[in-house]
Design an enzyme around this catalytic site. Structure first.
Site, PDB file in Angstrom:
ATOM      1  N   LYS A  13       0.754  -1.185  -0.118  1.00 12.86           N
ATOM      2  CA  LYS A  13       0.051   0.033   0.019  1.00 12.86           C
ATOM      3  C   LYS A  13       0.871   1.254   0.009  1.00 12.86           C
ATOM      4  O   LYS A  13       0.710   2.124  -0.812  1.00 12.86           O
ATOM      5  CB  LYS A  13      -0.771   0.007   1.315  1.00 12.86           C
ATOM      6  CG  LYS A  13      -1.970  -1.205   1.513  1.00 12.86           C
ATOM      7  CD  LYS A  13      -2.686  -0.998   2.745  1.00 12.86           C
ATOM      8  CE  LYS A  13      -1.871  -0.817   4.131  1.00 12.86           C
ATOM      9  NZ  LYS A  13      -1.207  -2.100   4.430  1.00 12.86           N
ATOM     10  N   ARG A  88      -9.564   0.817   8.686  1.00 19.33           N
ATOM     11  CA  ARG A  88      -8.865  -0.426   8.943  1.00 19.33           C
ATOM     12  C   ARG A  88      -9.932  -1.368   9.860  1.00 19.33           C
ATOM     13  O   ARG A  88      -9.666  -2.700  10.210  1.00 19.33           O
ATOM     14  CB  ARG A  88      -7.836  -0.391   9.864  1.00 19.33           C
ATOM     15  CG  ARG A  88      -6.390  -0.550   9.317  1.00 19.33           C
ATOM     16  CD  ARG A  88      -5.277  -0.383  10.147  1.00 19.33           C
ATOM     17  NE  ARG A  88      -4.010  -1.173   9.733  1.00 19.33           N
ATOM     18  CZ  ARG A  88      -3.055  -0.667   8.912  1.00 19.33           C
ATOM     19  NH1 ARG A  88      -3.156   0.679   8.670  1.00 19.33           N
ATOM     20  NH2 ARG A  88      -2.033  -1.253   8.746  1.00 19.33           N
ATOM     21  N   ARG A 127      12.254  -5.543   4.950  1.00 19.86           N
ATOM     22  CA  ARG A 127      12.020  -4.300   5.397  1.00 19.86           C
ATOM     23  C   ARG A 127      12.538  -4.265   6.740  1.00 19.86           C
ATOM     24  O   ARG A 127      13.246  -3.170   7.058  1.00 19.86           O
ATOM     25  CB  ARG A 127      10.740  -3.788   5.522  1.00 19.86           C
ATOM     26  CG  ARG A 127      10.539  -2.420   5.794  1.00 19.86           C
ATOM     27  CD  ARG A 127       9.035  -1.922   5.636  1.00 19.86           C
ATOM     28  NE  ARG A 127       8.016  -2.632   6.463  1.00 19.86           N
ATOM     29  CZ  ARG A 127       6.840  -2.143   6.419  1.00 19.86           C
ATOM     30  NH1 ARG A 127       6.563  -1.410   5.510  1.00 19.86           N
ATOM     31  NH2 ARG A 127       6.020  -2.861   7.049  1.00 19.86           N
ATOM     32  N   ARG A 133      11.981  -1.103  11.314  1.00 22.22           N
ATOM     33  CA  ARG A 133      10.752  -0.791  12.190  1.00 22.22           C
ATOM     34  C   ARG A 133      10.552  -1.848  13.368  1.00 22.22           C
ATOM     35  O   ARG A 133      10.448  -2.885  13.187  1.00 22.22           O
ATOM     36  CB  ARG A 133       9.623  -0.846  11.177  1.00 22.22           C
ATOM     37  CG  ARG A 133       9.105   0.356  10.671  1.00 22.22           C
ATOM     38  CD  ARG A 133       8.174   0.343   9.788  1.00 22.22           C
ATOM     39  NE  ARG A 133       6.956  -0.139  10.264  1.00 22.22           N
ATOM     40  CZ  ARG A 133       5.684  -0.273   9.207  1.00 22.22           C
ATOM     41  NH1 ARG A 133       5.817   0.314   8.274  1.00 22.22           N
ATOM     42  NH2 ARG A 133       4.620  -0.783   9.601  1.00 22.22           N
ATOM     43  N   ARG A 144      -0.393  -8.796  13.468  1.00 22.03           N
ATOM     44  CA  ARG A 144      -0.634  -7.753  12.664  1.00 22.03           C
ATOM     45  C   ARG A 144      -1.488  -8.418  11.339  1.00 22.03           C
ATOM     46  O   ARG A 144      -2.553  -8.029  11.024  1.00 22.03           O
ATOM     47  CB  ARG A 144       0.410  -7.170  12.130  1.00 22.03           C
ATOM     48  CG  ARG A 144       0.872  -5.895  12.805  1.00 22.03           C
ATOM     49  CD  ARG A 144       2.372  -5.315  12.524  1.00 22.03           C
ATOM     50  NE  ARG A 144       2.339  -4.705  11.298  1.00 22.03           N
ATOM     51  CZ  ARG A 144       3.494  -4.523  10.456  1.00 22.03           C
ATOM     52  NH1 ARG A 144       4.606  -4.869  10.991  1.00 22.03           N
ATOM     53  NH2 ARG A 144       3.355  -3.938   9.175  1.00 22.03           N
TER      54      ARG A 144
HETATM   55  P1  B4P Z   1       3.599  -1.718   2.426  1.00 25.55           P
HETATM   56  O1  B4P Z   1       2.426  -2.760   2.219  1.00 25.55           O
HETATM   57  O2  B4P Z   1       3.702  -0.520   1.553  1.00 25.55           O
HETATM   58  O3  B4P Z   1       3.870  -1.399   3.950  1.00 25.55           O
HETATM   59  P2  B4P Z   1       2.925  -0.409   4.868  1.00 25.55           P
HETATM   60  O4  B4P Z   1       2.347   0.535   4.071  1.00 25.55           O
HETATM   61  O5  B4P Z   1       3.898  -0.038   5.824  1.00 25.55           O
HETATM   62  O6  B4P Z   1       1.812  -1.025   5.759  1.00 25.55           O
HETATM   63  P3  B4P Z   1       1.563  -1.638   7.063  1.00 25.55           P
HETATM   64  O7  B4P Z   1       0.136  -2.335   6.921  1.00 25.55           O
HETATM   65  O8  B4P Z   1       2.707  -2.513   7.161  1.00 25.55           O
HETATM   66  O9  B4P Z   1       1.694  -0.414   8.058  1.00 25.55           O
HETATM   67  P4  B4P Z   1       0.982   0.902   8.432  1.00 25.55           P
HETATM   68  O10 B4P Z   1       2.111   1.814   8.337  1.00 25.55           O
HETATM   69  O11 B4P Z   1      -0.068   0.995   7.456  1.00 25.55           O
HETATM   70  O12 B4P Z   1       5.079  -2.268   2.086  1.00 25.55           O
HETATM   71  C1  B4P Z   1       5.667  -3.495   2.621  1.00 25.55           C
HETATM   72  C2  B4P Z   1       7.119  -3.764   2.103  1.00 25.55           C
HETATM   73  O13 B4P Z   1       7.145  -4.289   0.880  1.00 25.55           O
HETATM   74  C3  B4P Z   1       7.951  -2.569   1.720  1.00 25.55           C
HETATM   75  O14 B4P Z   1       9.397  -2.623   2.400  1.00 25.55           O
HETATM   76  C4  B4P Z   1       8.277  -2.834   0.292  1.00 25.55           C
HETATM   77  O15 B4P Z   1       9.458  -2.427  -0.064  1.00 25.55           O
HETATM   78  C5  B4P Z   1       7.962  -3.952   0.117  1.00 25.55           C
HETATM   79  N1  B4P Z   1       7.194  -3.965  -1.191  1.00 25.55           N
HETATM   80  C6  B4P Z   1       6.053  -3.467  -1.800  1.00 25.55           C
HETATM   81  N2  B4P Z   1       5.833  -3.891  -2.890  1.00 25.55           N
HETATM   82  C7  B4P Z   1       6.679  -4.806  -3.370  1.00 25.55           C
HETATM   83  C8  B4P Z   1       6.743  -5.489  -4.541  1.00 25.55           C
HETATM   84  N3  B4P Z   1       5.885  -5.536  -5.616  1.00 25.55           N
HETATM   85  N4  B4P Z   1       7.793  -6.588  -4.631  1.00 25.55           N
HETATM   86  C9  B4P Z   1       8.681  -6.587  -3.621  1.00 25.55           C
HETATM   87  N5  B4P Z   1       8.730  -5.858  -2.453  1.00 25.55           N
HETATM   88  C10 B4P Z   1       7.637  -5.037  -2.293  1.00 25.55           C
HETATM   89  O16 B4P Z   1       0.613   0.519  10.012  1.00 25.55           O
HETATM   90  C11 B4P Z   1       1.397   0.530  11.023  1.00 25.55           C
HETATM   91  C12 B4P Z   1       0.693   0.340  12.370  1.00 25.55           C
HETATM   92  O17 B4P Z   1      -0.084   1.710  12.757  1.00 25.55           O
HETATM   93  C13 B4P Z   1      -0.607  -0.734  12.331  1.00 25.55           C
HETATM   94  O18 B4P Z   1      -0.245  -1.890  12.765  1.00 25.55           O
HETATM   95  C14 B4P Z   1      -1.387  -0.035  13.557  1.00 25.55           C
HETATM   96  O19 B4P Z   1      -0.865  -0.473  14.693  1.00 25.55           O
HETATM   97  C15 B4P Z   1      -1.246   1.496  13.341  1.00 25.55           C
HETATM   98  N6  B4P Z   1      -2.208   1.985  12.403  1.00 25.55           N
HETATM   99  C16 B4P Z   1      -2.292   2.487  11.265  1.00 25.55           C
HETATM  100  N7  B4P Z   1      -3.354   3.048  10.584  1.00 25.55           N
HETATM  101  C17 B4P Z   1      -4.380   2.658  11.686  1.00 25.55           C
HETATM  102  C18 B4P Z   1      -5.850   2.633  11.747  1.00 25.55           C
HETATM  103  N8  B4P Z   1      -6.491   3.173  10.634  1.00 25.55           N
HETATM  104  N9  B4P Z   1      -6.323   2.321  12.729  1.00 25.55           N
HETATM  105  C19 B4P Z   1      -5.643   1.766  13.869  1.00 25.55           C
HETATM  106  N10 B4P Z   1      -4.484   1.692  13.798  1.00 25.55           N
HETATM  107  C20 B4P Z   1      -3.559   2.236  12.754  1.00 25.55           C
END
Ligand code: B4P
Length: 192
Positions: A13, A88, A127, A133, A144
């Site tokens: 995402k 979420r 990552r 992280r 998660r």
């Molecule tokens: P992403 O999937 O981009 O990870 P993210 O955006 O950080 O999402 P995530 O759900 O993990 O965490 P968030 O910050 O939203 O990518 C993951 C990795 O994959 C990257 O390193 C990337 O390089 C790699 N990648 C991507 N595409 C690829 C491809 N095609 N090929 C190879 N590699 C690839 O949330 C973090 C925390 O915040 C949550 O756990 C929760 O505690 C809190 N939170 C956030 N929003 C919330 C909400 N609405 N309500 C409650 N809590 C919330």
């Protein structure tokens, strides 16, 4: 366009949203980034959410409503946005609808990025090495994923029932996934 990006942790995402910003020229709103920045700055919000994020649990809905409402009040979202990480769960989806209805700016497109669990585990492990992280260690990632399946997955049906949902395969290179997302968006808009 007002776009919501959905997907499991590690589905890409955040990665895709950053690239979509370059192509579509709209701001990227990532709740994960907003919360991690709050933690870095040592703000009241950051202190409140740190242990929750480190455990891989969801921050309470009322706190998230405040975070999103504040961000949506900025001028840069007037011509659209890419929302990543919110909603979420079903309560957040309902709150978002109410907030956006009030602003006269309803969600127009929802993209769900589907990736198999094996790929997700590999991506997050990579990552963890690069970014360090605190919520990317194996046990927390499992929590998660559980939270995602129990609470976030029902949001897919919520938007599908409203005719807003497109599902895109998130396996393959970052560029391949981006092209699939852009194709889904243009197909939907061509049929408007
Ligand atoms: P992403 O999937 O981009 O990870 P993210 O955006 O950080 O999402 P995530 O759900 O993990 O965490 P968030 O910050 O939203 O990518 C993951 C990795 O994959 C990257 O390193 C990337 O390089 C790699 N990648 C991507 N595409 C690829 C491809 N095609 N090929 C190879 N590699 C690839 O949330 C973090 C925390 O915040 C949550 O756990 C929760 O505690 C809190 N939170 C956030 N929003 C919330 C909400 N609405 N309500 C409650 N809590 C919330």
């Amino acid at each position: 366009m007002r776009i919501v990006l959905l997907g499991a942790p590690g589905s890409g995402k955040g990665t895709q949203a950053a690239l979509m910003v370059e192509r579509l020229g709209m701001p990227h709103i990532s709740t994960g980034v907003l919360l991690r920045n709050a933690i870095k700055s040592g703000s009241e919000l950051g202190l409140k959410v740190k242990s929750i994020i480190d455990a891989g649990d969801l921050v309470p809905d009322d706190t998230m409503s405040d975070v999103i409402e504040d961000r949506l009040s900025h001028d840069d979202v007037k011509n659209g946005f890419i929302l990543d990480g919110y909603p979420r769960n079903l309560a957040q989806a309902t709150s978002l609808d109410i907030m956006l209805e009030r602003l006269g700016q309803p969600v127009e497109e929802v993209i769900q990025i589907d990736v198999d669990q094996e790929q997700i585990i590999q991506r997050i492990a990579k990552r963890a090495e690069v970014e360090g992280r605190t919520d990317d260690n194996e046990d927390i990632v499992r929590n998660r994923m559980r939270v995602y399946h129990d609470q976030t997955a029902p949001v897919i049906d919520y938007y599908a029932e409203r005719g807003l949902m497109s599902r895109v395969l998130g396996n393959g290179s970052i560029e391949e996934v981006l092209e699939r997302i852009l194709a889904a968006l243009s197909v939907n808009h061509a049929s408007d």
